[in-house]
Scaffold this active site. Sequence first.
Site, PDB file in Angstrom:
ATOM      1  N   ILE A 218      29.064 -34.329  44.119  1.00 54.40           N
ATOM      2  CA  ILE A 218      28.430 -33.027  43.877  1.00 54.40           C
ATOM      3  C   ILE A 218      28.535 -32.575  42.426  1.00 54.40           C
ATOM      4  O   ILE A 218      27.910 -31.585  42.042  1.00 54.40           O
ATOM      5  CB  ILE A 218      29.032 -31.926  44.785  1.00 54.40           C
TER       6      ILE A 218
ATOM      7  N   LYS B  35      29.484 -33.944  38.071  1.00 56.97           N
ATOM      8  CA  LYS B  35      29.906 -34.933  37.082  1.00 56.97           C
ATOM      9  C   LYS B  35      30.424 -34.225  35.843  1.00 56.97           C
ATOM     10  O   LYS B  35      29.806 -33.278  35.358  1.00 56.97           O
ATOM     11  CB  LYS B  35      28.733 -35.836  36.687  1.00 56.97           C
ATOM     12  N   GLY B  36      31.577 -34.689  35.335  1.00 56.82           N
ATOM     13  CA  GLY B  36      32.141 -34.113  34.133  1.00 56.82           C
ATOM     14  C   GLY B  36      32.570 -35.182  33.156  1.00 56.82           C
ATOM     15  O   GLY B  36      32.403 -36.377  33.397  1.00 56.82           O
TER      16      GLY B  36
ATOM     17  N   ALA C 151      36.068 -36.419  34.942  1.00 58.11           N
ATOM     18  CA  ALA C 151      36.174 -36.624  36.390  1.00 58.11           C
ATOM     19  C   ALA C 151      34.835 -36.373  37.066  1.00 58.11           C
ATOM     20  O   ALA C 151      33.944 -35.730  36.500  1.00 58.11           O
ATOM     21  CB  ALA C 151      37.224 -35.676  36.976  1.00 58.11           C
TER      22      ALA C 151
ATOM     23  N   VAL D 226      33.332 -34.895  40.929  1.00 59.21           N
ATOM     24  CA  VAL D 226      33.765 -34.046  42.038  1.00 59.21           C
ATOM     25  C   VAL D 226      32.970 -34.416  43.287  1.00 59.21           C
ATOM     26  O   VAL D 226      31.746 -34.584  43.232  1.00 59.21           O
ATOM     27  CB  VAL D 226      33.571 -32.550  41.709  1.00 59.21           C
TER      28      VAL D 226
ATOM     29  N   ASP E  40      36.750 -23.720  26.051  1.00 58.66           N
ATOM     30  CA  ASP E  40      35.672 -24.563  26.583  1.00 58.66           C
ATOM     31  C   ASP E  40      34.960 -23.883  27.753  1.00 58.66           C
ATOM     32  O   ASP E  40      34.666 -24.509  28.768  1.00 58.66           O
ATOM     33  CB  ASP E  40      36.220 -25.927  27.001  1.00 58.66           C
TER      34      ASP E  40
END
Length: 215
Positions: A33, A35-36, A39, A41, A135
């Site tokens: 669900i 994208k970073g 990581a 999720v 951030d």
Amino acid sequence: MLTKAEALAHTVIYRKNSRFDKVKEKSEELTLIGKGRSAYVFALTEGGRKMALKVFFPEYQATAVKEAAIYEKLAGSAFYPDIYETGDSFILMEYIKGETFYNCLKKGIAISDDMIQQVEEALSDARAAGLNPSDIHLRNLILTETGAVRVIDVARFEQTKTCTQWDDLKSAYHALYKKPIFPKKIPGFWLEIIAFLYKKDWFQKHFAQRKRKYS
């Protein structure tokens, strides 16, 4: 014996040399669900409760531990997700249903003074916990179906340098977004260009030059 969250986190295998589609393997119980940079999720449901499992890339395991500790400091604030379990490479947390501020702009969902004020209160809670909110961007601010604002992705809340990102967003909201002629629905393509130019300090340099020219 592994907990279910640990076992599911261990099923996630990332591709080493892929930038956009890093998931090589995962359990069928997990649905991607988010994208970073550090990581991905995944959503999972257990006992009728939907949760979010954030699984960090192998090179960012230290970030997993750091972010878990930061969330622990924020446990008393209603503006951050509840944390159910943490591990060396994952965080199991509350699933927050809603739209990011980024998606609000893409879909034309109005951003209000109240939403801005809720972010201010969330960051105030973080400072009261001894943290330095950093951030803050459109993708880690979520507007829920009830109108509440939640903040996610807090790994950089312990950095010592000053981050003006939220102040810059807030200034753009008041100086541009609130103007009647400013479009309230912006294509994702343009949002990405704006974000790219911001990261390159183009806006800061441009307005500094204008200020010097007319001063």
